[in-house]
Design a protein around this motif. Sequence first.
Motif, PDB file in Angstrom:
ATOM      1  N   VAL A  89      55.070  21.693  43.847  1.00 43.86           N
ATOM      2  CA  VAL A  89      54.793  20.282  44.144  1.00 43.86           C
ATOM      3  C   VAL A  89      53.286  20.052  44.230  1.00 43.86           C
ATOM      4  CG1 VAL A  89      55.127  18.444  45.843  1.00 43.86           C
ATOM      5  CG2 VAL A  89      57.009  19.992  45.305  1.00 43.86           C
ATOM      6  N   GLY A  90      52.557  21.030  44.774  1.00 43.62           N
ATOM      7  CA  GLY A  90      51.103  20.896  44.876  1.00 43.62           C
ATOM      8  C   GLY A  90      50.425  20.800  43.528  1.00 43.62           C
ATOM      9  N   THR A  91      50.897  21.572  42.555  1.00 45.80           N
ATOM     10  CA  THR A  91      50.297  21.497  41.223  1.00 45.80           C
ATOM     11  C   THR A  91      50.601  20.177  40.527  1.00 45.80           C
ATOM     12  OG1 THR A  91      52.217  22.638  40.299  1.00 45.80           O
ATOM     13  CG2 THR A  91      50.317  23.989  40.846  1.00 45.80           C
ATOM     14  N   ALA A  92      51.699  19.522  40.922  1.00 43.99           N
ATOM     15  CA  ALA A  92      52.021  18.218  40.340  1.00 43.99           C
ATOM     16  C   ALA A  92      51.171  17.103  40.932  1.00 43.99           C
ATOM     17  CB  ALA A  92      53.506  17.904  40.556  1.00 43.99           C
ATOM     18  N   GLY A  93      50.593  17.328  42.122  1.00 43.72           N
ATOM     19  CA  GLY A  93      49.804  16.291  42.782  1.00 43.72           C
ATOM     20  C   GLY A  93      48.617  15.792  41.976  1.00 43.72           C
ATOM     21  N   PRO A  94      47.727  16.686  41.504  1.00 41.37           N
ATOM     22  CA  PRO A  94      46.621  16.203  40.675  1.00 41.37           C
ATOM     23  C   PRO A  94      47.098  15.467  39.432  1.00 41.37           C
ATOM     24  CG  PRO A  94      46.222  18.466  41.381  1.00 41.37           C
ATOM     25  CD  PRO A  94      47.623  18.128  41.775  1.00 41.37           C
ATOM     26  N   GLY A  95      48.240  15.885  38.872  1.00 39.55           N
ATOM     27  CA  GLY A  95      48.784  15.203  37.698  1.00 39.55           C
ATOM     28  C   GLY A  95      49.162  13.763  37.986  1.00 39.55           C
ATOM     29  N   VAL A  96      49.595  13.478  39.210  1.00 37.20           N
ATOM     30  CA  VAL A  96      49.927  12.104  39.579  1.00 37.20           C
ATOM     31  C   VAL A  96      48.680  11.226  39.492  1.00 37.20           C
ATOM     32  CG1 VAL A  96      50.672  10.619  41.481  1.00 37.20           C
ATOM     33  CG2 VAL A  96      51.887  12.752  41.014  1.00 37.20           C
TER      34      VAL A  96
ATOM     35  N   PRO B 181      40.547  28.349  50.564  1.00 38.41           N
ATOM     36  CA  PRO B 181      39.441  27.698  51.280  1.00 38.41           C
ATOM     37  C   PRO B 181      38.767  26.600  50.456  1.00 38.41           C
ATOM     38  CG  PRO B 181      39.357  30.078  51.602  1.00 38.41           C
ATOM     39  CD  PRO B 181      40.396  29.827  50.549  1.00 38.41           C
ATOM     40  N   MET B 182      38.571  26.843  49.164  1.00 33.86           N
ATOM     41  CA  MET B 182      37.976  25.812  48.306  1.00 33.86           C
ATOM     42  C   MET B 182      38.927  24.638  48.127  1.00 33.86           C
ATOM     43  SD  MET B 182      36.200  28.225  45.381  1.00 33.86           S
ATOM     44  CE  MET B 182      35.419  26.871  44.543  1.00 33.86           C
ATOM     45  N   MET B 183      40.222  24.915  48.031  1.00 33.01           N
ATOM     46  CA  MET B 183      41.208  23.844  47.890  1.00 33.01           C
ATOM     47  C   MET B 183      41.187  22.928  49.106  1.00 33.01           C
ATOM     48  SD  MET B 183      44.246  26.225  46.316  1.00 33.01           S
ATOM     49  CE  MET B 183      45.553  25.152  46.899  1.00 33.01           C
ATOM     50  N   ARG B 184      41.113  23.505  50.293  1.00 35.86           N
ATOM     51  CA  ARG B 184      41.109  22.700  51.511  1.00 35.86           C
ATOM     52  C   ARG B 184      39.893  21.793  51.583  1.00 35.86           C
ATOM     53  NH1 ARG B 184      43.675  27.385  53.756  1.00 35.86           N
ATOM     54  NH2 ARG B 184      41.684  28.389  54.208  1.00 35.86           N
TER      55      ARG B 184
ATOM     56  N   VAL C 223      38.084  21.262  41.547  1.00 33.61           N
ATOM     57  CA  VAL C 223      37.994  22.355  42.530  1.00 33.61           C
ATOM     58  C   VAL C 223      39.375  22.695  43.075  1.00 33.61           C
ATOM     59  CG1 VAL C 223      37.114  23.007  44.802  1.00 33.61           C
ATOM     60  CG2 VAL C 223      35.608  21.876  43.161  1.00 33.61           C
ATOM     61  N   TYR C 224      40.162  21.668  43.385  1.00 28.01           N
ATOM     62  CA  TYR C 224      41.516  21.910  43.892  1.00 28.01           C
ATOM     63  C   TYR C 224      42.428  22.449  42.788  1.00 28.01           C
ATOM     64  CZ  TYR C 224      46.088  21.218  46.013  1.00 28.01           C
ATOM     65  OH  TYR C 224      47.352  21.419  46.488  1.00 28.01           O
ATOM     66  N   ASP C 225      42.461  21.754  41.673  1.00 29.09           N
ATOM     67  CA  ASP C 225      43.453  22.042  40.629  1.00 29.09           C
ATOM     68  C   ASP C 225      43.232  23.405  39.989  1.00 29.09           C
ATOM     69  OD1 ASP C 225      45.684  21.459  39.115  1.00 29.09           O
ATOM     70  OD2 ASP C 225      44.566  20.397  37.569  1.00 29.09           O
ATOM     71  N   ILE C 226      41.996  23.716  39.615  1.00 28.40           N
ATOM     72  CA  ILE C 226      41.710  24.994  38.955  1.00 28.40           C
ATOM     73  C   ILE C 226      42.054  26.160  39.870  1.00 28.40           C
ATOM     74  CG2 ILE C 226      39.865  26.460  38.057  1.00 28.40           C
ATOM     75  CD1 ILE C 226      40.702  24.268  36.133  1.00 28.40           C
TER      76      ILE C 226
ATOM     77  N   ALA D 189      40.658  27.464  33.734  1.00 24.65           N
ATOM     78  CA  ALA D 189      39.666  26.485  33.280  1.00 24.65           C
ATOM     79  C   ALA D 189      39.637  26.398  31.758  1.00 24.65           C
ATOM     80  CB  ALA D 189      38.285  26.854  33.811  1.00 24.65           C
ATOM     81  N   ALA D 190      39.675  27.547  31.089  1.00 27.57           N
ATOM     82  CA  ALA D 190      39.669  27.540  29.626  1.00 27.57           C
ATOM     83  C   ALA D 190      40.891  26.808  29.086  1.00 27.57           C
ATOM     84  CB  ALA D 190      39.626  28.970  29.092  1.00 27.57           C
ATOM     85  N   GLN D 191      42.051  27.050  29.703  1.00 27.30           N
ATOM     86  CA  GLN D 191      43.265  26.351  29.290  1.00 27.30           C
ATOM     87  C   GLN D 191      43.113  24.845  29.488  1.00 27.30           C
ATOM     88  OE1 GLN D 191      46.731  27.476  31.545  1.00 27.30           O
ATOM     89  NE2 GLN D 191      47.954  25.805  30.727  1.00 27.30           N
ATOM     90  N   SER D 192      42.575  24.449  30.647  1.00 25.98           N
ATOM     91  CA  SER D 192      42.411  23.026  30.956  1.00 25.98           C
ATOM     92  C   SER D 192      41.470  22.346  29.969  1.00 25.98           C
ATOM     93  CB  SER D 192      41.890  22.873  32.388  1.00 25.98           C
ATOM     94  OG  SER D 192      41.619  21.519  32.689  1.00 25.98           O
ATOM     95  N   VAL D 193      40.342  22.996  29.700  1.00 26.66           N
ATOM     96  CA  VAL D 193      39.343  22.401  28.803  1.00 26.66           C
ATOM     97  C   VAL D 193      39.866  22.325  27.374  1.00 26.66           C
ATOM     98  CG1 VAL D 193      37.079  22.765  27.762  1.00 26.66           C
ATOM     99  CG2 VAL D 193      37.360  23.038  30.221  1.00 26.66           C
ATOM    100  N   MET D 194      40.450  23.420  26.894  1.00 23.77           N
ATOM    101  CA  MET D 194      40.919  23.452  25.509  1.00 23.77           C
ATOM    102  C   MET D 194      42.031  22.438  25.265  1.00 23.77           C
ATOM    103  SD  MET D 194      39.221  25.738  23.700  1.00 23.77           S
ATOM    104  CE  MET D 194      40.258  26.385  22.395  1.00 23.77           C
ATOM    105  N   LEU D 195      42.957  22.316  26.231  1.00 23.95           N
ATOM    106  CA  LEU D 195      44.066  21.386  26.047  1.00 23.95           C
ATOM    107  C   LEU D 195      43.644  19.936  26.266  1.00 23.95           C
ATOM    108  CD1 LEU D 195      47.035  23.352  27.663  1.00 23.95           C
ATOM    109  CD2 LEU D 195      46.500  23.046  25.245  1.00 23.95           C
TER     110      LEU D 195
END
Length: 592
Positions: free
Chosen positions: A70-77, A141-144, A186-189, A456-462
């Motif tokens: 569910v947390g990974t879906a949050g940034p997508g919202v 810690p970075m996510m928080r 920072v959160y999503d990656i 990050a590479a996956q995120s940038v490339m896609l």
Amino acid sequence: MLLAGFGGAGPPGVSGRISPSQIRGFGTDRFGASRQSGLGPSYLYRGAGTLATIGRVRRLKTSELIMIAVGTAGPGVMVSSFGLYTLRFFAPTEQVGLPLLVPIGWIGIIQGIALGFDFLIDPLVASWGDNSKNPKGRRTPMMRRALLPAVIFAILVYFAPVPEVSWINALWVLAMFLAYSFTRSVYDINLQALIPEAISDPHRRLRVFALRTVVGLLSTMVLSFVPTVVENLRNGGMEPILAWRICLSVFPVAALLMMLPPALFIRETDYVPANPPEQARTPLIAGLREIMAVKPFLFLICGAVLLSFSASITTAALQFYIDVLFGLQPSVATTFLILMIVASFLFYPPVLILSRRKGKKNLMLTAVIVCAFSYLVIYFYKPVGELFGTAPVGDLGARFAGAGAMSGYVTLLLILAVILGYPIAAINLLVNAAFTDITQYHTVRTGRTRAGIFAAAQSVMLAIPATLVPAVVGLLIYLGTTNNMPTVMGVQATALVALIACVPSFILLLFYNEKEVADTISAYVGDAAPSDGSVDGSVDGLLGGLAEPALAGSPNGTPDVAPHSSAEPVPAGTDAPSTPAAPQPPETNTAP
């Protein structure tokens, strides 16, 4: 028995790179002893060729897996809400009833700048996480720290200070977009990187992605009702701009509730060891160069980018297929999307089951074939549609598709919606799961954790297709136009380009060596998994990624534990030495 390889001193009779079969043979006794004692597999890390035991890992609970999904879906919202409604809010039509707040054309430029900023910041964020030496963990810690600011900045995007067209508003929106992009990354990656690090079982990861996809698709369906809610608020006497701001602020708040649990309630170091202070920092460029040398990743990411490009073209051109080619009323697009999402839900169970029996690669290849077939049908829409009937729809069909709509086109559209449910399910579930498999595979083979850089590479490339598709579709649909309106030839050309992109995508995915990846993972994780399923080895639990020279083995052929791990508990099933082994000089060779 400790393992060694990649140029270091290995177990007796073994030199150089360890094969999966050798891994299984050397690990059985160690992990078998752990199973008999009821404890989990050991954390392992690699020096320059030697693996050493430094602790134990626990298995994530089902509730924690749900938190991550569910947390990974949050940034997508938040991303989806911006994608759907930013242009409508800042480039309004008369029907929307909003004032123009930024100079004409600048909202697109602002979004382009923010997207380019994402390309730059994602690898940096990933490198920070991979190299973090925070004793509480690399990721959480970075996510928080990033969670609440990301949500606040996402809301403030819509609260430009000047109530009319102004450059101040443009600068405000740009600043808020950049701040939101940075904190969201920072959160999503870091959460994406945590998945392969903390969940070693590929099948459990697949279930996480399945739940994430379901939550994401459901949130997209909810987002589609925003205009209706806004209209009801306006009918109740609310100012249009306030109605839109309230509705668009709901989704970042909802995302906050989704993103909070994994950041606050998962103790990362219970599942993934923190980087020790003595670990050398890996520069960003070196990390990127390292992962781009991983052949399975290269084949998979290139194939996935082309497949995403193909799918994005048809998604962007969907409205034109419906009204220009099929001659149906625009509202049919909403019905088509809902039917396609429902169909994808129905395909999830068989995809999950078949992926375990046939492998992810075969299902991904099948998905590409189905996509290509669908695009071919769209290109030849006229003869195919006529096969299903040339008579106009009846009164009930006219309410759905518009007066005079041809029944064959309506039938064809409904069939396509159902067929495309399969590739949506397969691609959403399997591509992301395959990327995490490669992340784990790389860590197992090298002993270095690069989960952040991979994410990050996956995120940038896609994200590249998302930047190209609007321009490509915008050019194609006007081919041969004489009245500045989209043409049948141009709209057909979008389906043809999407079909052509499927060909190299299929070839690249065909060369993705899933068997090597799966065998390498199962050699470490499969033997480590206890029979009762009570514990689980993580990627970093198996290989922690220290980059120090290994110590040579003791005279009896068993490698010694590196100095900094000597204080760690001895794993179950292992007798503690009565006297410490004499330290040996470091190996001169290093791991690649």
